[in-house]
Scaffold this active site. Structure first.
Site, PDB file in Angstrom:
ATOM      1  N   GLU A 125       3.476  -4.043  -0.218  1.00  0.00           N
ATOM      2  CA  GLU A 125       2.335  -3.126  -0.180  1.00  0.00           C
ATOM      3  C   GLU A 125       2.668  -1.873   0.644  1.00  0.00           C
ATOM      4  O   GLU A 125       3.263  -1.951   1.717  1.00  0.00           O
ATOM      5  CB  GLU A 125       1.132  -3.841   0.436  1.00  0.00           C
ATOM      6  CG  GLU A 125      -0.132  -3.015   0.477  1.00  0.00           C
ATOM      7  CD  GLU A 125      -1.330  -3.798   0.998  1.00  0.00           C
ATOM      8  OE1 GLU A 125      -2.441  -3.252   1.013  1.00  0.00           O
ATOM      9  OE2 GLU A 125      -1.156  -4.971   1.407  1.00  0.00           O
TER      10      GLU A 125
ATOM     11  N   LYS B  54      -6.145  -0.886  -5.520  1.00  0.00           N
ATOM     12  CA  LYS B  54      -6.636  -2.092  -4.855  1.00  0.00           C
ATOM     13  C   LYS B  54      -8.162  -2.130  -4.857  1.00  0.00           C
ATOM     14  O   LYS B  54      -8.822  -1.175  -4.433  1.00  0.00           O
ATOM     15  CB  LYS B  54      -6.097  -2.129  -3.421  1.00  0.00           C
ATOM     16  CG  LYS B  54      -6.345  -3.421  -2.666  1.00  0.00           C
ATOM     17  CD  LYS B  54      -5.637  -3.392  -1.314  1.00  0.00           C
ATOM     18  CE  LYS B  54      -5.762  -4.699  -0.577  1.00  0.00           C
ATOM     19  NZ  LYS B  54      -5.024  -4.679   0.723  1.00  0.00           N
TER      20      LYS B  54
ATOM     21  N   CYS C  44      -2.294  -7.559  -2.402  1.00  0.00           N
ATOM     22  CA  CYS C  44      -2.600  -8.308  -1.183  1.00  0.00           C
ATOM     23  C   CYS C  44      -3.919  -9.074  -1.243  1.00  0.00           C
ATOM     24  O   CYS C  44      -4.048 -10.077  -1.927  1.00  0.00           O
ATOM     25  CB  CYS C  44      -2.541  -7.351   0.005  1.00  0.00           C
ATOM     26  SG  CYS C  44      -2.472  -8.163   1.614  1.00  0.00           S
TER      27      CYS C  44
END
Length: 267
Positions: free
Chosen positions: A44, A115, A149
């Site tokens: 990330e 995200k 994540c």
């Protein structure tokens, strides 16, 4: 259809230095290609580092078709493999997203993901959450999906990918102490319950206030962890095997035995 050999770049790069991180990505792509990989996945925010000062993020953010995208395209084309890299994306309206982009082996952009679930005060203060949960591309005969994540820790998110036909889910992450159980236990379970491969690629070592735990892995739909990195810098390899995937899906009835009518309260 042959297996897709996948390389997991467990590295934090250099904080705030995009040029250096592109150089490290180029070197890793060369090693990945030499190791027979057709896909390289980073952690990330690899291009800039994760623990940035808030005021520095907008200046380091780039459009999805910006200079770093061009550079990664050249890296992918030169080494003949696909690259999934993670970066702060600057949108046309000035919003900044925690993003990841898949570049094909010919250097063309295949998919860009923002995200959707932002973790903690830092991310929520600087990034805008994405609103498209399932982003996919076709690569080597596989349907490849992207998350980042914290996204993978929401079972509904991963199940949406399963129902959309994702075969391989790519998850750049910045997993920190003391949450290493996510890499060790949750990710293999997600792969099994959703009948897909998951490549979970972490940062490593201290960075700002964080201590990243490494432990990157590629988990398969039979619940087996096909490769597991340690705590330091590492380039790990594993195969994504379409034949194993098909056999596992035939044996495991989770998706066939669902009763969606019972789950309306989840939404």
């Amino acid at each position: 259809m042959p297996p897709l050999r996948t390389a997991l770049l467990q590295s934090s790069g250099r904080l705030g230095d995009t040029a250096e991180n592109l150089k490290q990505l180029d070197e890793a792509a060369a090693r990945a290609a030499q190791g027979g990989a057709g896909l390289l996945v980073t952690s990330e925010m690899f291009l800039t580092g994760y623990a940035l000062d808030l005021q520095d993020v907008p200046g380091l953010a780039e459009p999805a078709d910006g200079p770093s995208a061009v550079a990664v395209g050249e890296i992918a084309r030169r080494h003949g493999l696909a690259v999934l890299y993670a970066y702060p994306e600057l949108a046309a309206d000035g919003a900044v997203f925690n993003a990841a982009q898949l570049i094909g082996p010919d250097g063309t952009a295949l998919a860009n993901y923002r995200k959707t679930h932002l973790f903690g005060g830092f991310e929520q203060d600087v990034f805008t959450p994405g609103d498209t949960p399932v982003v996919q591309a076709d690569l080597g005969g596989l349907r490849v999906g992207i998350m980042i994540c914290y996204d993978v820790e929401f079972p509904e998110n991963v199940r949406a990918h399963a129902l959309a036909g994702t075969d391989l889910l790519l998850v750049p992450t910045a997993q920190m102490h003391p949450f290493q159980f996510v890499a060790e236990q949750l990710v293999p379970v997600r792969a099994f319950e959703n009948q897909m491969y998951i490549a979970y690629v972490n940062r490593t070592g201290p960075e700002g206030e964080f201590e990243f735990v490494g432990l990157s892995c590629l988990a398969s739909p039979d619940g087996v962890t096909r490769t597991r990195a340690g705590r330091g810098e590492e380039l790990a390899f594993a195969e994504v095997d379409p034949e194993l995937l098909a056999a596992s899906r035939e044996t495991n009835p989770y998706l066939r035995d669902r009763r969606p009518g019972l789950y309306a309260s989840l939404a």
